[in-house]
Scaffold this motif. Structure first.
Motif, PDB file in Angstrom:
ATOM      1  N   THR A 248       0.817  -1.154  -0.089  1.00 50.38           N
ATOM      2  CA  THR A 248       0.230   0.187  -0.202  1.00 50.38           C
ATOM      3  C   THR A 248       0.898   1.159   0.048  1.00 50.38           C
ATOM      4  O   THR A 248       2.180   1.110   0.241  1.00 50.38           O
ATOM      5  N   VAL A 249       0.292   2.445  -0.322  1.00 52.37           N
ATOM      6  CA  VAL A 249       1.056   3.806  -0.530  1.00 52.37           C
ATOM      7  C   VAL A 249       1.732   3.937   1.169  1.00 52.37           C
ATOM      8  O   VAL A 249       2.908   4.245   1.232  1.00 52.37           O
ATOM      9  N   PRO A 250       0.928   3.855   2.069  1.00 49.72           N
ATOM     10  CA  PRO A 250       1.558   4.046   3.571  1.00 49.72           C
ATOM     11  C   PRO A 250       2.572   3.226   3.721  1.00 49.72           C
ATOM     12  O   PRO A 250       3.486   3.570   4.408  1.00 49.72           O
ATOM     13  N   GLU A 251       2.475   1.859   3.570  1.00 45.70           N
ATOM     14  CA  GLU A 251       3.583   0.864   3.568  1.00 45.70           C
ATOM     15  C   GLU A 251       4.826   1.412   2.663  1.00 45.70           C
ATOM     16  O   GLU A 251       5.739   1.229   3.341  1.00 45.70           O
ATOM     17  N   LEU A 252       4.434   1.681   1.755  1.00 44.04           N
ATOM     18  CA  LEU A 252       5.776   2.174   0.709  1.00 44.04           C
ATOM     19  C   LEU A 252       6.489   3.285   1.267  1.00 44.04           C
ATOM     20  O   LEU A 252       7.608   3.194   1.434  1.00 44.04           O
ATOM     21  N   ILE A 253       5.606   4.433   1.823  1.00 45.43           N
ATOM     22  CA  ILE A 253       6.375   5.480   2.226  1.00 45.43           C
ATOM     23  C   ILE A 253       7.140   5.241   3.713  1.00 45.43           C
ATOM     24  O   ILE A 253       8.080   5.533   3.949  1.00 45.43           O
ATOM     25  N   SER A 254       6.445   4.093   4.366  1.00 48.86           N
ATOM     26  CA  SER A 254       7.134   3.825   5.634  1.00 48.86           C
ATOM     27  C   SER A 254       8.562   3.104   5.458  1.00 48.86           C
ATOM     28  O   SER A 254       9.553   3.338   6.011  1.00 48.86           O
ATOM     29  N   TYR A 255       8.488   2.157   4.398  1.00 50.69           N
ATOM     30  CA  TYR A 255       9.808   1.547   4.184  1.00 50.69           C
ATOM     31  C   TYR A 255      10.637   2.356   3.551  1.00 50.69           C
ATOM     32  O   TYR A 255      11.930   2.217   3.856  1.00 50.69           O
ATOM     33  N   LEU A 256      10.456   3.356   2.699  1.00 50.90           N
ATOM     34  CA  LEU A 256      11.282   4.321   2.309  1.00 50.90           C
ATOM     35  C   LEU A 256      12.043   5.189   3.209  1.00 50.90           C
ATOM     36  O   LEU A 256      13.071   5.399   3.233  1.00 50.90           O
ATOM     37  N   LYS A 257      11.228   5.406   4.195  1.00 51.39           N
ATOM     38  CA  LYS A 257      11.554   6.306   5.398  1.00 51.39           C
ATOM     39  C   LYS A 257      12.638   5.423   6.247  1.00 51.39           C
ATOM     40  O   LYS A 257      13.465   5.991   6.596  1.00 51.39           O
ATOM     41  N   GLN A 258      12.376   4.307   5.980  1.00 52.96           N
ATOM     42  CA  GLN A 258      13.043   3.326   7.177  1.00 52.96           C
ATOM     43  C   GLN A 258      14.382   3.101   6.465  1.00 52.96           C
ATOM     44  O   GLN A 258      15.441   2.859   6.995  1.00 52.96           O
ATOM     45  N   ASN A 259      14.549   3.199   5.152  1.00 52.10           N
ATOM     46  CA  ASN A 259      15.443   3.089   4.093  1.00 52.10           C
ATOM     47  C   ASN A 259      16.308   4.415   3.595  1.00 52.10           C
ATOM     48  O   ASN A 259      16.493   4.326   2.277  1.00 52.10           O
ATOM     49  N   ASP A 260      16.290   5.315   4.659  1.00 49.12           N
ATOM     50  CA  ASP A 260      16.531   6.685   3.900  1.00 49.12           C
ATOM     51  C   ASP A 260      17.848   6.840   3.097  1.00 49.12           C
ATOM     52  O   ASP A 260      18.941   6.299   3.574  1.00 49.12           O
ATOM     53  N   GLY A 261      17.672   7.333   2.096  1.00 53.68           N
ATOM     54  CA  GLY A 261      18.851   7.341   0.991  1.00 53.68           C
ATOM     55  C   GLY A 261      19.281   6.171   0.585  1.00 53.68           C
ATOM     56  O   GLY A 261      20.300   6.180  -0.072  1.00 53.68           O
ATOM     57  N   LYS A 262      18.652   5.035   0.987  1.00 55.60           N
ATOM     58  CA  LYS A 262      19.270   3.817   0.415  1.00 55.60           C
ATOM     59  C   LYS A 262      18.530   3.143  -0.972  1.00 55.60           C
ATOM     60  O   LYS A 262      19.197   2.245  -1.525  1.00 55.60           O
ATOM     61  N   ILE A 263      17.394   3.845  -1.257  1.00 55.03           N
ATOM     62  CA  ILE A 263      16.575   3.325  -2.236  1.00 55.03           C
ATOM     63  C   ILE A 263      16.778   3.986  -3.652  1.00 55.03           C
ATOM     64  O   ILE A 263      16.581   5.522  -3.395  1.00 55.03           O
TER      65      ILE A 263
END
Length: 322
Positions: free
Chosen positions: A135-150
């Motif tokens: 989902t979009v909220p899950e996507l945003i959460s994951y990208l924030k947890q991997n800040d600058g790595k994706i």
């Protein structure tokens, strides 16, 4: 008195009305500033095919890709403004590039004359099927947890899918690394191959991969939504309030092209774009017809240059040299 009829015929033959009726008298060449297979190329070829049928002359497509559309536009602006050299351009190089570069080799408003808009091109936020979010909220959460790595991919710096992602990053406070490719085809291949993780792209380039289960769609960038993928909602309804971005495609001519010639082309386009079969073909690849007069098309492009300029500024994108 006997000379008057002959003189009248000569004046009539030289009148704008006669020139309007005569065009086109030979093949017309259309520059598409992208490689084959991209959305603009697909729609440009479809338009060329229909213009050939309606105006009874060949409309020949020439792909001149490179530098996110810049090479093709620079070539197109140098063509003779006689109506026999046209350009199928997209929102990226026409409306976004002016806010990204200080030394563009063309000026959208000075070097080109709008013939007509062709279609709106909704952009979809997609990822590989194995991406750890659904989902979009899950996507945003994951990208924030991997800040600058994706990494995220695009068809090139300055294309609409590039700045749309920059807008998405800005509104969601994300930190992603940009990987520009030479065209959407290469960018999608990079996504499927695992070189990047997410991207925004139009339906023609991603639909077969979504249907095959190799990519998954999170949402569509424009507020009005799209019927290209059943059940996919606008990002504005999925946790990114107010988000709204749409790509588009237009037919243009070099500045100085006669108004009568532009009217002939626009009249043909209006008939073509109202054809139910063409509408159906565009809908199948996730596009919507966009009918407008030359004047309204020109005004729309001016408005879009302002919109994307403000979006670039808000996203922190600073103009640079090529």
């Amino acid at each position: 008195m006997r000379k008057l009829p002959a003189l009248f015929l000569i004046l009539l033959a030289l009148s704008p009305l006669a020139a309007y009726a005569a065009y086109p008298e030979k093949s017309v060449h259309i520059t598409i500033p992208y490689p084959s297979g991209q959305t603009t190329d697909i729609i440009g070829r479809l338009l060329a095919e229909q213009l050939s049928k309606h105006l009874k002359q060949p409309f020949v497509v020439e792909n001149k890709g490179g530098a996110g559309g810049i090479i093709g536009l620079e070539a197109a602006k140098r063509e003779k403004p006689d109506g026999y050299r046209l350009l199928v351009g997209a929102s990226g190089p026409l409306a976004i590039n002016p806010s990204l570069y200080t030394n563009l080799p063309y000026d959208t408003l000075k070097d080109f004359k709008a013939v007509g808009l062709v279609s709106k091109v909704p952009l979809f936020l997609v990822a590989r099927k194995d991406f750890p979010a659904d989902t979009v909220p899950e996507l945003i959460s994951y990208l924030k947890q991997n800040d600058g790595k994706i990494n995220y991919g695009s068809g090139g710096v300055g294309l609409t899918n590039h700045l749309t992602m920059e807008m998405f990053k800005h509104q969601t406070a994300l930190n992603l690394l940009h990987v520009p490719y030479r065209g959407a085809t290469a960018a999608v291949a990079g996504l499927v191959g695992g070189d990047t993780s997410v991207m925004f792209e139009a339906a023609p380039a991603i639909k077969p991969l979504v249907q095959d289960g190799r990519l998954k769609v999170f949402g569509v960038a424009n507020k009005s939504g799209s019927q290209a993928f059943a059940g996919v909602k606008p990002l504005a309804e999925l946790g990114v309030p107010g988000f709204d971005a749409t790509a588009w495609i237009a037919l243009l001519a070099p500045a100085g092209t006669p108004d009568d010639t532009v009217r002939v082309l626009n009249d043909a386009m209006q008939k073509i774009l109202q054809d139910p079969q063409l509408k159906s073909k565009l809908a199948t690849i996730g596009n919507e017809v966009f009918i407008a007069s030359p004047q309204d098309s020109q005004a729309f492009i001016e408005k879009e240059i302002k919109f994307w300029g403000e979006a670039a500024k808000a996203s922190g994108v600073k103009p640079s040299k090529l």
